[in-house]
Every structure is written in structure tokens, then in C-alpha cells.
Enzyme design. Sequence first.
Site, mmCIF file in Angstrom:
data_model
loop_
_atom_site.group_PDB
_atom_site.id
_atom_site.type_symbol
_atom_site.label_atom_id
_atom_site.label_comp_id
_atom_site.label_asym_id
_atom_site.label_seq_id
_atom_site.Cartn_x
_atom_site.Cartn_y
_atom_site.Cartn_z
ATOM 1 N N ASP A 127 0.813 -1.210 0.000
ATOM 2 C CA ASP A 127 0.000 0.000 0.000
ATOM 3 C C ASP A 127 0.851 1.266 0.000
ATOM 4 O O ASP A 127 0.650 2.175 0.812
ATOM 5 C CB ASP A 127 -0.922 0.015 1.219
ATOM 6 C CG ASP A 127 -1.640 -1.305 1.415
ATOM 7 O OD1 ASP A 127 -1.978 -1.937 0.400
ATOM 8 O OD2 ASP A 127 -1.857 -1.711 2.566
ATOM 9 N N GLU B 240 -11.233 0.548 -3.530
ATOM 10 C CA GLU B 240 -10.824 1.094 -2.226
ATOM 11 C C GLU B 240 -9.524 1.856 -2.434
ATOM 12 O O GLU B 240 -9.162 2.185 -3.559
ATOM 13 C CB GLU B 240 -10.670 -0.040 -1.209
ATOM 14 C CG GLU B 240 -9.760 -1.157 -1.663
ATOM 15 C CD GLU B 240 -9.770 -2.341 -0.727
ATOM 16 O OE1 GLU B 240 -10.319 -2.242 0.381
ATOM 17 O OE2 GLU B 240 -9.230 -3.398 -1.093
#
Length: 560
Positions: free
Chosen positions: A59, A225
Site C-alpha cells: 500500500d 478502495e
Amino acid sequence: MNRLSLPILAVFASFAAIAQPNKQPAPTPPLTRSVSRVWVADLGNGTYKNPVLNADYSDPDVCRVGADYYLVASSFDAIPGLPILHSRDLVNWTVIGHALKRQPPFDHFEKTQHGNGVWAPAIRFHNNEFYLYYPDPDFGIYLTKATNPAGPWSEPVLVEGGKGLIDPCPLWDDDGQVYLVHGWAGSRAGIKSIITVKKLSKDGRKVMDEGVIVYDGHETDPTIEGPKAYKRNGYYYLFAPAGGVSTGWQLVLRARNIYGPYERKVVMDQGSTSINGPHQGAWVTANAGKTEEDWFLHFQDKEAYGRVVHLQPMTWVNDWPVIGVDKDGDGKGEPVLTYRKPAVGRTYPMATPAESDEFTTRSLGLQWQWQANPKGVWHTTSNQGFLRLYSYKVPDEAKNYWDVPNLLMQKFPAETFMATTKLTFKPNTKLVNEKTGLIVMGMSYAGLALKTDKEGVSLVYTLCQKAADGKPEAETLITRLNGSAPIYLRVEVTNGAKCQFSYSLDGQTFTKAGAVFQAEVGRWIGAKMGLYCTRTTQINDSGYADYDWFRVEPVPSVGN
């Protein structure tokens, strides 16, 4: 559970302002350049190979301040958490610190919390400060700040409490309004695949309204997301991954109003390459004098090796980004495996995150993380030339080492490598079942350790299949030992994350111990390797193990 990241700074009002803030922070302290022996992305000829970070920095988000780039990644329950990496060219990276020394709520994270804790963060530079927003899916969205990215960072403040709030990203608009964009975790919120925009207070410390759902991906972009928000040429952009962690695509949404309606475009997918699920990352510009280039960093899920970080060229066509190379001209790119390095005005030395550690300084190397908030009695280095691990009692409720907090671990640094450590065990003679050694941890784990009983010290091989499900360990006696003599423990990791443990009494001749172990993922992370020292009984003192060094090298039969 996917996550995303952003680039440049956080003054989104004007792209030029992002690239050239009014005032820069104090320069990052000079780094001790460490170069891996098992993976270097810089090819030394003006080109690089992907991944630029061949380790589990999932991420990723990046911002640029002047000539410096700073990358942050998710860390879940590992402490210190929120690693901060630094680069001058987007290819050569080193770890310079962590934003979380302990993770709140402190008592909650004194126990292992696999898959919980810090999910996808976002880092921005605004008003001469670094803002780092991170989500905890069980507690809410936090903010921590610093003037120096190497630290210290402020105590986290809760920007918005609640379950299922994930992947936050701020945006400072031209008119002074501040927004927070985030996704939702279905496991906590009972809904996913939607993106929400909320107003933030001027200081960025509090959410001011219930927000607006600006995009619903249920039909075309399931599991969207990790949104990252930008503004360019009058458009608001949301960069977001969709389609799942290992198989998805990189999506970009754009609109003239922050609340939409948004147009949709897939700007990168796997295409004809071997890079599965190339998405979730950060757009950043490189600036060499009058030359400006756009780049995108993202992760690839490689199972037991974790989510490694790739660097892709990025261009703009009709105010849409194209990430990677667009071979057929359809406006959608695919990842590159090798490419020329970003134009940053000069050539910088090769550098990689540290892996080996001689334990010659007062502090542990920045590659090491505990499996929970640490206690001060777990270890010391203290400039003595070794790492001393004190035995610490295994929690009563622990079914195996999946539940043990005082595991000191680091990420797998490449697909093939060899890790060796030299140690001396000094157990407490009043105790039995003190244990110290080398472990490869995931949802199943294996390791080689020294263990005490009434007769002395033994070398044992431990295997725990389905550890995350609470299954018990299986332990095999390898040999009896002279407990006071040094011993060398080793694990060789070969293609496919297959692990062979071995040991030596002289550091020269190694004997295999146990069968080949297939390393496995952890919860949302790759496998890790590390050290530990435990006991099963609580009395008024502990034994300890002194680790002289921990060295990561190529597997001899494989080479670099």
C-alpha cells in the site's frame, strides 16, 4: 483488502505549488548507504528493474519535497510501524525511520493482532509539515505529523472514530477547503466497493460531516478502495485500485466537482505481462530543472513474498493518465519490467533497505519489527557488539508462536536468499523450556531453536502447520548441545519461498535440519524471518541469548 497511495505534496491547489513548496523541511540527515547482496533495482547503466522494492512494503504512498521523495507503507500490527523510506531518484530507497513507536490503543496492541492495525496510509507535505493519515479498521482514522520525516512524529490523534473506515487521503483545495477521501472495509462496516468524500477541519484534525458517497463500484469495479485524491487542470482525480488484491486493475476517476459526477477509466492492468494485479499506489513527479516527469509506484501481490513495489512511467493524454506502456494505443498501460531511471538531474549511489545487522550500535536496525507493542525487557544492544534477547514468558492463552508478541522479525528481501545468525545461549538454570532461535513466520511457520530441559540444551526443529488456526507445533529433536558454545543457524530460501534450515558448530560446515518448508503468507502480509527468546514459566529472572550478527547473502547455488 487493497490499498492505494498518492504522490506529490499536499497543497493540491496548484500542481506547481506541489512540486515547489514555499519552504522545505530541514534536509534529511545523511544516510548510511546499505546495498543488498540479494536484490538491487538500479542496474547501474541509467536503467532499473522492477520491483524497485522487492520486499513487502504494501500500500505505498509517496510525496516529494524538493529533490527528496518519501514513501510510507502499511504495517498492520508490526512495531515500530508506518515505515518511512527516502530516495532521491525513486529507484534507490532506504528506511529512515518509523512514524509509530507504539500503536494505539496501547493495551490492545500489546497482544498480536494479525491483519489489524495500520492499513493503507497517505503522506502529504503541507504548511511545512508532513501529514500522515492512517486507518485502523477497528478504531478509525488517525493523523500524525512531523517536521522531519525521519522523526519524531507526533502522537496520533483520532480524526474520525468508527469501524470499517479505511484508506484515507487528504486534499487541500484552492479555496482553502480540506477534504478526506476514504474507502470502506466490508468486514467491519458491512459494506464495501464505495468511495466517500468528507470535509475536514482547517487543521486536518477532525472530520466535519457524514460525507457523500461519490462512487459506487459494485457493478463495474468491485472492491474499489484505497483512493488517492489529486487536482490537476481543474479536474479532481481519484486514483483507486479495484478488482481484488492479486488480480485487479488501476482505476482513475475524474470530475469537475469534488462530489462528482465522476467519469471512469482503467489506466493500467496486467496486460501481456507477468505482473499480476498492478495497482494501489502513488503518483509523483520527478523534477530535473525545467524537465518534469510523472511516475507511479504501486504494489504487486507475490503471495509469500508479500506486496512488492514497482515503479512505472506515467503520461497524460487528454487529461487522463496512462500508467506503464501503452502498446496498442488504447489509453490503458501495462507494467514495465525494466526502464530508464527518472530524470532527476544527477546519478545517486545505489541503496537498498538494510537486511543484515552486525548489532554494533545502541539501536536495532530499522529493518526489525516486533509482532506487538514491545516491552523494554525484551532486548538490549547497548553498543556491546551483539543483540541480547531475554527470555519472556509465552502468553498463557497462546496456542503457538502465532500468538507470541516478542518475535523480532523482518521482511523477505528477495525471492532467493540465505540468512545466517551466530548466537550463544545462556539459559537460566532454574528454568526448563527456555527457547531461542531462528523462525520463518506466516500462517504456518517453521524454525530451528535451542531449547532447555532437565538434561541441558537441545537443538530442535519446530513445524507448525495452520498456526493461524490455533494448531499445535510439532517438535523434532536434532541433537544435544553444549549450551555454552556458539552455534550458527541458517535458512536458505529458494524460488517459490521454499525454506531449508541448517546449523553449524564451526560456521563452516552446515548440516540440514528438517524437511523443506513452504513459507506462507501472514494475514495481509508476506512471510517474515526473525529471532526470538521465550520461556513457559514465570520466576524472578530470565535467561538470555546473545546474537553476534544476522547476515543476508545470496544462496551459494543460486548466486546474485
